[in-house]
Design a protein around this motif. Sequence first.
Motif, short mmCIF file in Angstrom:
data_model
loop_
_atom_site.label_atom_id
_atom_site.label_comp_id
_atom_site.label_asym_id
_atom_site.label_seq_id
_atom_site.Cartn_x
_atom_site.Cartn_y
_atom_site.Cartn_z
N ALA A 125 -10.59 2.42 36.21
CA ALA A 125 -10.50 3.00 34.96
C ALA A 125 -10.58 1.88 33.47
CB ALA A 125 -8.91 3.42 34.54
N LEU A 129 -10.70 7.10 31.23
CA LEU A 129 -10.69 8.48 31.46
C LEU A 129 -9.77 9.32 30.95
CD1 LEU A 129 -11.35 7.07 35.16
CD2 LEU A 129 -12.33 7.47 33.64
N PHE A 131 -8.39 13.10 31.40
CA PHE A 131 -6.86 13.98 31.98
C PHE A 131 -6.93 15.04 31.39
CE2 PHE A 131 -7.72 10.08 34.17
CZ PHE A 131 -6.88 10.27 35.48
N PRO A 136 -7.75 15.00 36.84
CA PRO A 136 -8.81 14.19 36.11
C PRO A 136 -9.78 15.43 35.34
CG PRO A 136 -8.97 13.35 38.16
CD PRO A 136 -7.93 14.08 37.91
N GLU A 180 -17.71 12.78 37.18
CA GLU A 180 -17.12 12.27 37.45
C GLU A 180 -16.30 11.32 36.94
OE1 GLU A 180 -15.09 13.93 41.40
OE2 GLU A 180 -16.39 12.60 42.21
#
Length: 653
Positions: A125, A129, A131, A136, A180
Amino acid sequence: MCAALPGLPALAAPQFDLTVGLEPAQGSLSARALIALPAHEAIDLRLDARHRVTSMQLDGGALRASTEGGLQRIRIAAAKQPRQLELRWAIRADAPDATASHRDTLTAFAPQIGEAGSFLPAGGAWYPLPFDDAGPLLHRYRLTVDLPAEQRALAPGDRLVDTLRDGRRTVRFDMAQDSEGADLMAGPWVEAERSVRSIDGRPLTLATLFHPDIADQADGYLDAAAGHLARIEQTLGAYPYSRFTIASSPTPTGFGMAGLTYLGIDVLRLPFIRHTSLPHEILHNWWGNGVYLALAGGNWSEGLTTFMADYALREAQGDDGARAMRLDWLRGLSALSPAAHGSLAGFGGRTHDASQAIGYHKAALVFLMLRDTLGATAFDSALRDFWQTYRHRRAGWQDLRAAFERASGRDLGRYFALWVDGGGLAAPSITNAVAGPDRLTVTLQQPTPHYPLAVPLHVRIAGETRVERVALHGAQTQVSVPLTAGCAELALDPDFRLARRLAPGEAPPVLREATLDDALGLTVLPGDERLATAARTLTAQWLDRTPTIVDAAQAPGRASRMVIGSFAAMDGWLARHRLPARDRDGEVVAWALRAPAGGTLALVAARDADALAKATRALPHYGQQGWVTLAGGRAATRGQWPAATVWTKTCVR
């Protein structure tokens, strides 16, 4: 809203425009993020709480974050219209620790910034990031990095800009697929590139970013990468990115991200890495960094990558090498106690040797057994279908199951329930062999749980061997083999194709059999306090847990045990307990031995404390060996004790 991020299409997920100023000499980073937030979506942004936020605005208005569990959390409620968040923050970080062990790097997510190298993993992080309630979010980003001209930067994504001006370098990366996250690396690298063509006709760039002292290895790595990439494309289809970069790290890392791998300098120096770790990391661009892991249900990508990269190369080299790898996997798995045998569905990632044995090696055997059962044609078709269906999406074990079921037309529910959701190993055995007038009736059985097995039963008659694949789905089954006269010899799975527990004495010992045993005892032989200190340092780095201390006077029994001492102390200990004498020499000698009572011994003898201290970093990497000698902290010779198939003989009377 997308006007803030020109060139990126609108998606129902956050899109990031990240601008970073990196100062390796000062151990600092300053950053600005413009985050396009989609309409009708509630978003929870999470930033490491150690980073100093200097400005935060939502559509021009001030906003505050809360701090929970070491994270700054910015909760944005769903709105009817897209919104834009602007965030500015600063990071201070230590330089990478060149003395860190590989095990240390597996769970290190804090940013590292220094002139020898910088590494900011997305999972730590370092930027906010995204979520939602499920976990996530995949997201797209543009990342622009400004740093000193003598440094280069690397991140997943297309590198569209790399320019120099006034002593500074500007590099821009665009990740146009759902991903990702943005892992950021930098270093004083020398770059080498090569252009190749993908199987679909696209030009691809292969690159190395190596520290100057290993820059001469670039051509060898580019040659190897081109060969591995072409081979994998033939099996699965076109490479999903525009570049593949091999970058060197000042720490002993071994990471793969989308379009790149980040490996330690000392790792890259090893001549075999371009033929072992490199194809593994390239294949991760399909499994793990191309099809992403589902948020729950286990990490399937490491086992599938091990099977299709590491094991496939051994298969291509010949039967002996592939069999040796399977045996090595089973040795490690058989050394684990039942309590240490977690399920594949519970494996998240490698944190120590035991987790690697489950998530990499057992999983690879599960894929091998599935290919043996379904056939290579259906198996390969399923994987191509899985890739095309889930590329740049999340998928789990059950999605793999569905792909194999579609390709084979078979119900694999029980197979996946036992091998993926369950733990442990199979334990098939030959319990009876009765010779009749014209045939031999063989009884096979297994304890609970009753794994679905296709047991390779080797039958040798008059010097000729045939293989019967016996379906053993319950507690017991029988198979009949024609036998009119003479004798037959039987061997159950002598090529080690089943994920099963090895029978006692079935294979000669290797060091890992002892070091993976959670009941391992430790004996440090008396006589040299400096050597004893070096021994404690070695075991702290080598073993996953603190061993039980066992007195030197206690004879070896059924339990695994590690014994460390000087040559003189070790030779005396072996003689006192009537064990075979040491038959190798060197500055340090380590070898595995089976005690008369059945326990596996991992023995380490050293010339002196300094020699043992130098060997501390290298020794844990040779657990798959039966013996290894070291000089100057490096392996000089190594090998395994020969294994022979155990045959059971039955004759017609």
